[in-house]
Design a protein around this motif. Structure first.
Motif, PDB file in Angstrom:
ATOM      1  N   PHE A  47      29.257 -47.794  11.972  1.00 43.80           N
ATOM      2  CA  PHE A  47      29.315 -49.081  11.277  1.00 43.80           C
ATOM      3  C   PHE A  47      30.117 -48.961   9.998  1.00 43.80           C
ATOM      4  CE2 PHE A  47      24.748 -47.701  11.544  1.00 43.80           C
ATOM      5  CZ  PHE A  47      24.775 -46.790  10.498  1.00 43.80           C
ATOM      6  N   GLU A  48      30.438 -50.146   9.453  1.00 48.98           N
ATOM      7  CA  GLU A  48      31.214 -50.220   8.217  1.00 48.98           C
ATOM      8  C   GLU A  48      30.557 -51.211   7.286  1.00 48.98           C
ATOM      9  OE1 GLU A  48      34.097 -52.830   7.563  1.00 48.98           O
ATOM     10  OE2 GLU A  48      34.971 -51.825   5.824  1.00 48.98           O
ATOM     11  N   TYR A  49      30.496 -50.843   6.004  1.00 46.86           N
ATOM     12  CA  TYR A  49      29.929 -51.706   4.984  1.00 46.86           C
ATOM     13  C   TYR A  49      30.964 -52.001   3.908  1.00 46.86           C
ATOM     14  CZ  TYR A  49      25.325 -51.100   6.967  1.00 46.86           C
ATOM     15  OH  TYR A  49      24.250 -51.132   7.821  1.00 46.86           O
ATOM     16  N   PHE A  50      30.871 -53.209   3.414  1.00 47.74           N
ATOM     17  CA  PHE A  50      31.725 -53.627   2.305  1.00 47.74           C
ATOM     18  C   PHE A  50      30.935 -54.618   1.478  1.00 47.74           C
ATOM     19  CE2 PHE A  50      35.398 -54.481  -0.106  1.00 47.74           C
ATOM     20  CZ  PHE A  50      35.521 -55.853  -0.282  1.00 47.74           C
ATOM     21  N   SER A  51      30.861 -54.373   0.183  1.00 52.57           N
ATOM     22  CA  SER A  51      30.102 -55.230  -0.723  1.00 52.57           C
ATOM     23  C   SER A  51      28.699 -55.498  -0.195  1.00 52.57           C
ATOM     24  CB  SER A  51      30.837 -56.576  -0.944  1.00 52.57           C
ATOM     25  OG  SER A  51      32.019 -56.363  -1.677  1.00 52.57           O
ATOM     26  N   GLU A  52      28.038 -54.433   0.194  1.00 51.33           N
ATOM     27  CA  GLU A  52      26.638 -54.442   0.619  1.00 51.33           C
ATOM     28  C   GLU A  52      26.410 -55.182   1.936  1.00 51.33           C
ATOM     29  OE1 GLU A  52      23.761 -54.957  -2.748  1.00 51.33           O
ATOM     30  OE2 GLU A  52      25.579 -55.459  -3.880  1.00 51.33           O
ATOM     31  N   THR A  53      27.486 -55.526   2.638  1.00 51.97           N
ATOM     32  CA  THR A  53      27.361 -56.253   3.896  1.00 51.97           C
ATOM     33  C   THR A  53      27.931 -55.423   5.035  1.00 51.97           C
ATOM     34  OG1 THR A  53      27.556 -58.382   2.773  1.00 51.97           O
ATOM     35  CG2 THR A  53      28.015 -58.355   5.146  1.00 51.97           C
ATOM     36  N   GLN A  54      27.216 -55.393   6.137  1.00 52.70           N
ATOM     37  CA  GLN A  54      27.753 -54.713   7.317  1.00 52.70           C
ATOM     38  C   GLN A  54      28.775 -55.629   7.967  1.00 52.70           C
ATOM     39  OE1 GLN A  54      25.815 -54.085  11.458  1.00 52.70           O
ATOM     40  NE2 GLN A  54      25.255 -52.251  10.319  1.00 52.70           N
ATOM     41  N   ARG A  55      30.007 -55.175   8.029  1.00 50.95           N
ATOM     42  CA  ARG A  55      31.062 -56.016   8.584  1.00 50.95           C
ATOM     43  C   ARG A  55      31.299 -55.749  10.062  1.00 50.95           C
ATOM     44  NH1 ARG A  55      36.278 -56.299   4.666  1.00 50.95           N
ATOM     45  NH2 ARG A  55      36.397 -54.060   5.097  1.00 50.95           N
ATOM     46  N   ASN A  56      30.916 -54.558  10.498  1.00 51.35           N
ATOM     47  CA  ASN A  56      31.215 -54.200  11.875  1.00 51.35           C
ATOM     48  C   ASN A  56      30.277 -53.100  12.321  1.00 51.35           C
ATOM     49  OD1 ASN A  56      32.570 -54.162  14.301  1.00 51.35           O
ATOM     50  ND2 ASN A  56      34.307 -52.972  13.552  1.00 51.35           N
ATOM     51  N   LYS A  57      29.955 -53.089  13.598  1.00 50.54           N
ATOM     52  CA  LYS A  57      29.031 -52.095  14.131  1.00 50.54           C
ATOM     53  C   LYS A  57      29.563 -51.597  15.457  1.00 50.54           C
ATOM     54  CE  LYS A  57      24.176 -51.544  15.568  1.00 50.54           C
ATOM     55  NZ  LYS A  57      23.915 -50.267  14.912  1.00 50.54           N
ATOM     56  N   GLY A  58      29.483 -50.314  15.669  1.00 47.80           N
ATOM     57  CA  GLY A  58      29.905 -49.723  16.925  1.00 47.80           C
ATOM     58  C   GLY A  58      28.834 -49.856  17.990  1.00 47.80           C
ATOM     59  N   ASN A  59      29.093 -49.247  19.127  1.00 47.20           N
ATOM     60  CA  ASN A  59      28.217 -49.373  20.275  1.00 47.20           C
ATOM     61  C   ASN A  59      27.118 -48.309  20.246  1.00 47.20           C
ATOM     62  OD1 ASN A  59      27.223 -50.294  22.700  1.00 47.20           O
ATOM     63  ND2 ASN A  59      28.625 -49.039  23.915  1.00 47.20           N
ATOM     64  N   PHE A  60      26.192 -48.461  19.342  1.00 47.09           N
ATOM     65  CA  PHE A  60      25.074 -47.542  19.206  1.00 47.09           C
ATOM     66  C   PHE A  60      23.775 -48.352  19.248  1.00 47.09           C
ATOM     67  CE2 PHE A  60      26.482 -43.254  18.190  1.00 47.09           C
ATOM     68  CZ  PHE A  60      27.845 -43.448  18.013  1.00 47.09           C
ATOM     69  N   PRO A  61      22.685 -47.703  19.682  1.00 41.18           N
ATOM     70  CA  PRO A  61      21.413 -48.448  19.748  1.00 41.18           C
ATOM     71  C   PRO A  61      20.899 -48.820  18.368  1.00 41.18           C
ATOM     72  CG  PRO A  61      21.103 -46.111  20.256  1.00 41.18           C
ATOM     73  CD  PRO A  61      22.577 -46.334  20.193  1.00 41.18           C
ATOM     74  N   GLY A  62      19.937 -49.729  18.373  1.00 45.66           N
ATOM     75  CA  GLY A  62      19.386 -50.232  17.126  1.00 45.66           C
ATOM     76  C   GLY A  62      18.660 -49.191  16.296  1.00 45.66           C
ATOM     77  N   ARG A  63      18.431 -48.005  16.876  1.00 46.15           N
ATOM     78  CA  ARG A  63      17.798 -46.927  16.102  1.00 46.15           C
ATOM     79  C   ARG A  63      18.697 -46.467  14.945  1.00 46.15           C
ATOM     80  NH1 ARG A  63      17.625 -42.363  18.046  1.00 46.15           N
ATOM     81  NH2 ARG A  63      19.116 -42.500  19.768  1.00 46.15           N
ATOM     82  N   PHE A  64      19.954 -46.774  15.080  1.00 45.07           N
ATOM     83  CA  PHE A  64      20.930 -46.416  14.038  1.00 45.07           C
ATOM     84  C   PHE A  64      21.117 -47.614  13.116  1.00 45.07           C
ATOM     85  CE2 PHE A  64      22.657 -42.358  15.524  1.00 45.07           C
ATOM     86  CZ  PHE A  64      22.186 -42.332  16.834  1.00 45.07           C
ATOM     87  N   SER A  65      20.872 -47.415  11.864  1.00 43.22           N
ATOM     88  CA  SER A  65      21.030 -48.506  10.907  1.00 43.22           C
ATOM     89  C   SER A  65      21.601 -47.954   9.604  1.00 43.22           C
ATOM     90  CB  SER A  65      19.692 -49.199  10.639  1.00 43.22           C
ATOM     91  OG  SER A  65      18.780 -48.293  10.049  1.00 43.22           O
ATOM     92  N   GLY A  66      22.032 -48.851   8.764  1.00 42.10           N
ATOM     93  CA  GLY A  66      22.582 -48.407   7.495  1.00 42.10           C
ATOM     94  C   GLY A  66      22.435 -49.473   6.442  1.00 42.10           C
ATOM     95  N   ARG A  67      22.827 -49.114   5.248  1.00 44.58           N
ATOM     96  CA  ARG A  67      22.875 -50.089   4.171  1.00 44.58           C
ATOM     97  C   ARG A  67      23.823 -49.587   3.093  1.00 44.58           C
ATOM     98  NH1 ARG A  67      17.145 -49.710   0.839  1.00 44.58           N
ATOM     99  NH2 ARG A  67      16.926 -47.430   0.799  1.00 44.58           N
ATOM    100  N   GLN A  68      24.208 -50.507   2.254  1.00 46.86           N
ATOM    101  CA  GLN A  68      25.078 -50.151   1.138  1.00 46.86           C
ATOM    102  C   GLN A  68      24.505 -50.765  -0.126  1.00 46.86           C
ATOM    103  OE1 GLN A  68      29.093 -51.823   1.010  1.00 46.86           O
ATOM    104  NE2 GLN A  68      29.899 -49.922   0.161  1.00 46.86           N
ATOM    105  N   PHE A  69      24.567 -50.022  -1.192  1.00 47.84           N
ATOM    106  CA  PHE A  69      24.021 -50.458  -2.458  1.00 47.84           C
ATOM    107  C   PHE A  69      25.113 -51.067  -3.334  1.00 47.84           C
ATOM    108  CE2 PHE A  69      19.976 -48.607  -1.562  1.00 47.84           C
ATOM    109  CZ  PHE A  69      20.259 -47.498  -0.779  1.00 47.84           C
ATOM    110  N   SER A  70      24.694 -51.652  -4.435  1.00 47.92           N
ATOM    111  CA  SER A  70      25.653 -52.358  -5.301  1.00 47.92           C
ATOM    112  C   SER A  70      26.691 -51.410  -5.911  1.00 47.92           C
ATOM    113  CB  SER A  70      24.909 -53.117  -6.407  1.00 47.92           C
ATOM    114  OG  SER A  70      24.130 -52.224  -7.171  1.00 47.92           O
TER     115      SER A  70
END
Lengths: 116, 117
Positions: A47-70
Motif C-alpha cells: 500500500f501507499e500513504y500520502f498525507s495520512e491517507t491510503q491512496r492505493n492498496k495491493g492485492n493482499f488480504p485484510g490482515r495487512f494494514s497500515g497507517r501514516q502519521f502527521s
C-alpha cells in the motif's frame, strides 16, 4: 540527509501473532509505500500513504494494514501471522509534486520478518 | 495492467567487460521506468529513471540505460564492469492509473549480476 529508516531490522514471530513494523521517511517526503519481498513472488506492492491517507492498496488480504502519521512516519501491521508472511518488508518514500516532476522512491533497509 | 519482464535470471560478465541487463515493459500510456540495485541484506538503491526526453539515461555508479519505445525495452548498461557491481538488479515501472496520483511500482523478477574477476 538521513535515509529511510525501518525498525526493527529483524523480527521473529509465531504463527497467529501480530506484528507492527515502523518506517521513517526521508525528511520532506510525504509519500510512503510498503512492499513485500519474497524469493517466490519477488517484490509486491502492499500500500501507499500520502498525507495520512491510503491512496492505493495491493492485492493482499485484510490482515495487512497500515497507517501514516502527521509527521509522515508510517506503520504497517500484520495480524494473525501465517508462515507465508515470512518476508523482507521494504518501506519507500518519495517527494510528491502534483502535475510536476516524477520523483523516484527511496527505500529503507527493510525489516526481515520470520514467522515460525 | 502493466508489467515488467527481466528475461535473464542471471548474467555473468568478466571484470572490465561491458554489461547489459535486459528489461522489457508493457504499460498503457507513457512509461515511467526505473532501475534499482539490491545488495545482500540491503534495501533497494535507486540507479536511474526514464521519464521523458533523451533515450539514453545516465545514472549512478557509471550505469546508463537505453529506452527503446518501439521495442518496449529499457536495458541497463555499463561500459566496464566491476566486481563490486555484483548484485541483484530490478527494473520497475510506475503505475499512474491505480489511484488518484498514487505511487506504485511494479517490479520485474530481478536479474542477478555476477562480475567475475
Amino acid at each position: 540527509k538521513a535515509g529511510v529508516t525501518q525498525t526493527p531490522r529483524y523480527l521473529i514471530k509465531t504463527r497467529g501473532q501480530q506484528v507492527t513494523l515502523s518506517c521513517s521517511p526521508i525528511s520532506g517526503h510525504r509519500s510512503v509505500s510498503w512492499y513485500q519481498q519474497t524469493p517466490g513472488q519477488g517484490l509486491q506492492f502492499l500500500f501507499e500513504y500520502f498525507s495520512e491517507t491510503q491512496r492505493n492498496k495491493g492485492n493482499f488480504p485484510g490482515r495487512f494494514s497500515g497507517r501514516q502519521f502527521s509527521n509522515s512516519r508510517s506503520e504497517m501491521n500484520v495480524s494473525t501471522l501465517e508462515l507465508g508472511d515470512s518476508a523482507l518488508y521494504l518501506c519507500a518514500s518519495s517527494l510528491v509534486a502534483a502535475g510536476g516532476p516524477v520523483y523516484e522512491q527511496y527505500f529503507g533497509p527493510g525489516t526481515r520478518l520470520t514467522v515460525t | 495492467a502493466q508489467s515488467v519482464a527481466q528475461p535473464e535470471d542471471q548474467v555473468n560478465v568478466a571484470e572490465g567487460n561491458p554489461l547489459t541487463v535486459k528489461c522489457t515493459y508493457s504499460v498503457s500510456g507513457n512509461p515511467y521506468l526505473f532501475w534499482y540495485v539490491q545488495y545482500p541484506n540491503r534495501g533497494l538503491q535507486f540507479l536511474l529513471k526514464y521519464i521523458t526526453g533523451d533515450n539514453l539515461v545516465k545514472g549512478s555508479y557509471g550505469f546508463e540505460a537505453e529506452f527503446n519505445k518501439s521495442q518496449t525495452s529499457f536495458h541497463l548498461k555499463k561500459p566496464s564492469a566491476l566486481v563490486s557491481d555484483s548484485a541483484l538488479y530490478f527494473c520497475a515501472v510506475r503505475d499512474l492509473y491505480s489511484g488518484a496520483g498514487s505511487y506504485q511500482l511494479t517490479f520485474g523478477k530481478g536479474t542477478k549480476l555476477s562480475v567475475i574477476p
